[in-house]
Structures are given as structure tokens and as C-alpha cells.
Design a protein around this motif. Structure first.
Motif: not given
Length: 569
Positions: A90-95, A109-112, A115-124, A156-162
Motif C-alpha cells: 500500500l506504500v511505495p518503499p521510498g515513501g 508523505a502520502a500526498r507526495i 498527488e505528485l507521483g514521487i516515490t523516491t528521495l531522488a525524485g523528491l 532521509g538516506e539510510r546511514e551506516e548503523a550507529r
């Protein structure tokens, strides 16, 4: 072949993701809260929750009910919770990544993407650069610019686990204590960034010396808190605990224990600088000894103190080993005598049940502080909970508590909000009647934070600025405060700048605290405690103060209250 059970971190990650998706889908808030709370409990548990769930015992753990236990069994048997599998589509992975951006809540996040069809950080990021985000109702140019700045900074990016020092330190100490009690152990020490008390850590290093290395390695690998053995040899091993923390143990000969401990405590910059200095003296430093170039002799040291002294230095405290100017100071024997936890005489930022988020009464906080050997506690409940006669009622309770706990003393304080327009949310005539006033940024961090803090310091009734940048480690960056200007004004006005000891704040950061200390600014080490248990956070703040090269004289609450009161503005 026995089935490998999921680690606590894997179960917690699924619960956190389930909470994120449920929040985006606008499901019941109580479920989201329950998922997040259970994830935190499971992630921190040293016990194997999957194993307990299969035995029907997980629900006996605090914060874990039958529903969470059932979902844990699903992770074991199916690989994923049924509820999570159902919602994933129900939710795109990048959402979900959008939720880690400032100002982006579940609805936005849902409206992005709807309404805009954006599903990734790069697209955002592309949409923000092109000015398309402002097309969403309720999102203007400023919101778009804030999101773009955050994306450019890597948010927003997943960093090395600390993990926070506050989580890692109790765990590594437990393991050190456990290994130290083994009959074959001679000495065991934490090392690495945890020993240097960095704000966050990755792996946890342990150095030991033993009469029987194989026995100590075996005990390490077979401990009940171990979830997985990554590597195992005759003198070193790597394991992962049920709480997700990774431990590296090295067992070395007693004669070079000091060399190895120093090397693996680091930091890299400190060790490089030490090696470069040694090379100029015809020496070569390795983790197992110091080689004299002229003769080829390898000199080993049983302790760090012996190593540093042999090289011509005073022993450098681990907290200072960051490759700045500690080696020169050690050579000149001019290292400061750093402040210690036992030097604290009182707590100067604490909350009670008079704040909605406080967990203990004034008397409970006072008795706990007195039990730590303190002489006073500045009660600084949030200003917005002390309106409509509540402040006066609180003072009545403070007086009653003081009569019961004397000579310990509870001081009348308050933590006031610095509003978005720079004003304080409490009138000056009220502030004038308080013993201690902390002013803090709690909202609108991007709106002129420097000018707002400077304005608060100009108020003669403000004694201290709380958690200066408002950062949350591993969650959000601090406000863009011009720290140099703030330190300069603090020195001019006599306003204190606290080191907030909460493990996810540690604000001031070490470099900022050192700058403030060198400028003569008063620096209290506080816990911002909202419970009795949180008073022990002072250890993290003192570690931060030590990393900032601060001495006892530079930390304000190492003095009796009467001396502090004399220095108030």
C-alpha cells in the motif's frame, strides 16, 4: 539443522517499519505508539526475544503484550509479520524515507506520491529543485527550501548503523564485568570509540589479557547474551548480541597489553600523530610494541601509562585522543586535570510531574539527587505547564519538600521557551522571582535561531541557554546556530551554556563546549532529567565535558549553590 532465530534488531526493525507504514496510512495512533514502544523495548533487550516468544514468555517482558509476541512468532515462522506484509503493497518503499525529512509528516508523505507521483528521495529532490512541491496545499516555498536543504545534506538516506553512547556503554561495561570475573582473565578493558566516549559508536572493542586465551574466548562466545558468532579464533572473536550490538574481543599477551589497548582505543588521527612523532625520534610504533630503528629492539608495555611515559609523554586520557593538540600538551606536561563525575554538587536542569512529561514527584527527584551525593537540585519544569496559578502551587510544594529533605535544597527554577519571534513565553516579573532560569529553543529551529538565542541572553533574568542547537543525535541535525557569536555574547552577559547530558542530545557538542570553556563561559553539566533514573545521564555529560578539555573549575555545578548564586547576573 536448527533454524536460525531472528535477532532482536530484526524484529524491532519490522515493528518500526510497521509503525511508519501504519502512520502513513492514518491507522489508529495507539497502534503506532504500541509498535514503536515495543520496538524500542525489544531492541534494547539483552535476552533473545524470538526464543522467548516461541516459549510463550516474551509477553512477560515490560512493554511486550500477547499481540507483539504473536507478531514475533510470525517473524520466526514466516520471515515477516503478517500485518507488515499486508501493508507493504500500500506504500511505495521510498515513501517511508520521506518521514525522516524535516516538516514531512505521514499525511504529507502520502500526498507526495499520491498527488505528485514521487516515490523516491531522488525524485523528491528533483521536484524540490523544480519548484513542484509547493503545488501541494499547505506546502510553500520555505517548506520546499527546507526539504531541499535537508536532502542535499543527506537527510532521509539510510546511514551506516550507529548507536548512541548511552545504549552502547552499559552493554560494553556489562561484558567487561562478565569477562573480568572469569578465572582465566587477568585484565579486560573496553577500547575504541566507546572508551573515548564518542557520541555514537559502531562496533564495540574489547582488549583482554589472560592465563588461558582459549577459555576466555570460549566464555565470550558462549555467553547467554550472544545471538550470533561472526568469527572465532584462538586470540580474537566477533559476536553480535541480541540487542544488535557487535563486539570484537582480542586476547593479547600481558607484556604488550598496554600497546594493544592504546592502539585499539585510537583514534586513528591520534595514532597517526603519535607514530609521526615517534618516527622523528627513530622509533616505529605498531599495535604490539615500539621498535627502535637503530637496534631493531622491540619494546613492549604492560600498561598504557608505561607506554606513554616511555615515549616521553604524560598519559593522555582516552577522551582527548582525537588528534588535535593533545600530544603536544602531553609532551609539555600541560594536559588539564579533567572534571570527574564525582565533582558534581548538584543538578541544574530537571523536571517533575509538574511537567506533563515528567515521571517523578518533586520529592522523589530531590531524594534521588540527594542519594547521588548532590546538595541541591534546580527544578526547571516547562513554563507552559506552570500557568494559571500552578507556579505558585508548585512553590508551596517545593517549600514542603525542602522542610523534609534539608539540608538538601530544591531551587525554584523554570525552563522557558524562546518563541519563533525571539520573545520568551514568561513575563520578566515572574522570571525575577526564580532562582534559576533556562531558556531553550523547542520549535521553529530554522527561523533565526542565532538571533533568538542572542536575544534571550540579553534578558537579565535568563541564567542559562538549554541544549543550544536542539539537535537529536541520529534523528535530526541541530539548528544552524552561529556558535561563535553565541559564545562571545555568553561571555559578555555572564549567561551559562549547558552541556545537556541526554544521550541523544549531548548538546553542547565537544568542540563547542571547548570553545565556550576557553572563552570563560559558565558551563553546567545537566541531565534534563524527566525521571529519577535519568539523573545518571550525568555520566554522559561529564564524558562530553572531558572531551571538551574542561576542568572542575570550568563546570559550574561543581560548586556549592551559594557560590553559584553569587555569580548570577
Amino acid at each position: 539443522m536448527a533454524k536460525t532465530l531472528p535477532r532482536n534488531t530484526e524484529i524491532a526493525d519490522q515493528l518500526d517499519l510497521l509503525a511508519d507504514i501504519s502512520e502513513i496510512l492514518a491507522e489508529e495512533p495507539f497502534k503506532v505508539i504500541a509498535y514503536r514502544r515495543a520496538a524500542a523495548r525489544i531492541r534494547e533487550s539483552p535476552l533473545p526475544v524470538a526464543e522467548l516468544a516461541l516459549e510463550g514468555k516474551a509477553k512477560e517482558l515490560p512493554g511486550i503484550g500477547r499481540t507483539i509476541e504473536t507478531k514475533t512468532v510470525e517473524v520466526v515462522e514466516l520471515g515477516e509479520m503478517k500485518a507488515l506484509t499486508k501493508r507493504r503493497g500500500l506504500v511505495p518503499p521510498g515513501g517511508v524515507d520521506f518521514l525522516r525529512l524535516p516538516g514531512v509528516g505521514p499525511k504529507t508523505a502520502a500526498r507526495i506520491w499520491t498527488e505528485l507521483g514521487i516515490t523516491t528521495l531522488a525524485g523528491l529532490k528533483s521536484a524540490a529543485e523544480e519548484g513542484r512541491l509547493r503545488a501541494l496545499s499547505g506546502m510553500g516555498v520555505r517548506s520546499e527550501e527546507k526539504i531541499l536543504r535537508a536532502l542535499e545534506a543527506g537527510a532521509g538516506e539510510r546511514e551506516e548503523a550507529r548507536v548512541l553512547l548511552g545504549k552502547a556503554l552499559p552493554s560494553v561495561r556489562r561484558v567487561v564485568e562478565e569477562l573480568s570475573g572469569h578465572p582465566a582473565a587477568i585484565a579486560v578493558s573496553e577500547a575504541g570509540s566507546a572508551r573515548r566516549r564518542r557520541e555514537t559508536v559502531h562496533d564495540l572493542d574489547l582488549i583482554a589479557t589472560s592465563t588461558d586465551p582459549l577459555a576466555l574466548i570460549a566464555a565470550f562466545c558462549s555467553a547467554g547474551w550472544v545471538a550470533e558468532i561472526i568469527a572465532r579464533g584462538e586470540t580474537k572473536a566477533t559476536v553480535v548480541g541480541h540487542d544488535g550490538l557487535r563486539f570484537d574481543l582480542r586476547v593479547v599477551p600481558p607484556e604488550c597489553y598496554g600497546n594493544v589497548l592504546q592502539h585499539f582505543t585510537g583514534s586513528k588521527d591520534h595514532n597517526v600523530a603519535l607514530r609521526e612523532e615517534a618516527q622523528r625520534c627513530g622509533l616505529s610504533i605498531s599495535e604490539y610494541g615500539v621498535t627502535v630503528a637503530e637496534t631493531g629492539e622491540v619494546v613492549t608495555h604492560a600498561s598504557e601509562e608505561e607506554l606513554y611515559e616511555w615515549l616521553g609523554y604524560a598519559t593522555i586520557p582516552p577522551e582527548l585522543r582525537e588528534g588535535t593538540d593533545e600530544i603536544a600538551a602531553a609532551r609539555e606536561r600541560s594536559l588539564p586535570t579533567l572534571v570527574e563525575l564525582g565533582d558534581l554538587t548538584g543538578e541544574m536542569h530537571a523536571h517533575s510531574t509538574w511537567s506533563a512529561d515528567g515521571k517523578a514527584s518533586i520529592e522523589e527527584m530531590a531524594r534521588a539527587a540527594r542519594g547521588r551525593g548532590y546538595r541541591f537540585l534546580c527544578l526547571t519544569d516547562h513554563s507552559h505547564y506552570l500557568r494559571d496559578g500552578r507556579l505558585e502551587a508548585q512553590w508551596v510544594e517545593i517549600d514542603a519538600v525542602n522542610a523534609r529533605v534539608k539540608p538538601f535544597r530544591v531551587l525554584r527554577g523554570m525552563e522557558v521557551n524562546i518563541r519563533a519571534d525571539g520573545s520568551l513565553d514568561v513575563d520578566d516579573d515572574v522570571l525575577a522571582d526564580l532562582d534559576w532560569v533556562i531558556a531553550s529553543l523547542h520549535t521553529s529551529f530554522e527561523r533565526n535561531p542565532t538571533e533568538r538565542v542572542l536575544g534571550a541572553m540579553d534578558n537579565p533574568h535568563v541564567d542559562c541557554i538549554g541544549h543550544l542547537t536542539g539537535r537529536r543525535l541520529l534523528q535530526r541535525p541541530g539548528a544552524p546556530v552561529d556558535v561563535e557569536r553565541v559564545v562571545e555574547r555568553a561571555a559578555e552577559t555572564g549567561t551559562a551554556l549547558e552541556i545537556n547530558s541526554q544521550a541523544n542530545r549531548l548538546d553542547l557538542r565537544d568542540t563547542h563546549a571547548r570553545l565556550a570553556g576557553e572563552a570563560g563561559v559558565k558551563i553546567p553539566v545537566t541531565t534534563d532529567a524527566h525521571s529519577v533514573e535519568a539523573l545518571w545521564y550525568a555520566e554522559f555529560g561529564i564524558a562530553q565535558a572531558r572531551r571538551a578539555w574542561l576542568t572542575k573549575d570550568q563546570v559550574l555545578n561543581t560548586r556549592p549553590w551559594r557560590d553559584i548564586a553569587r555569580t548570577r547576573r
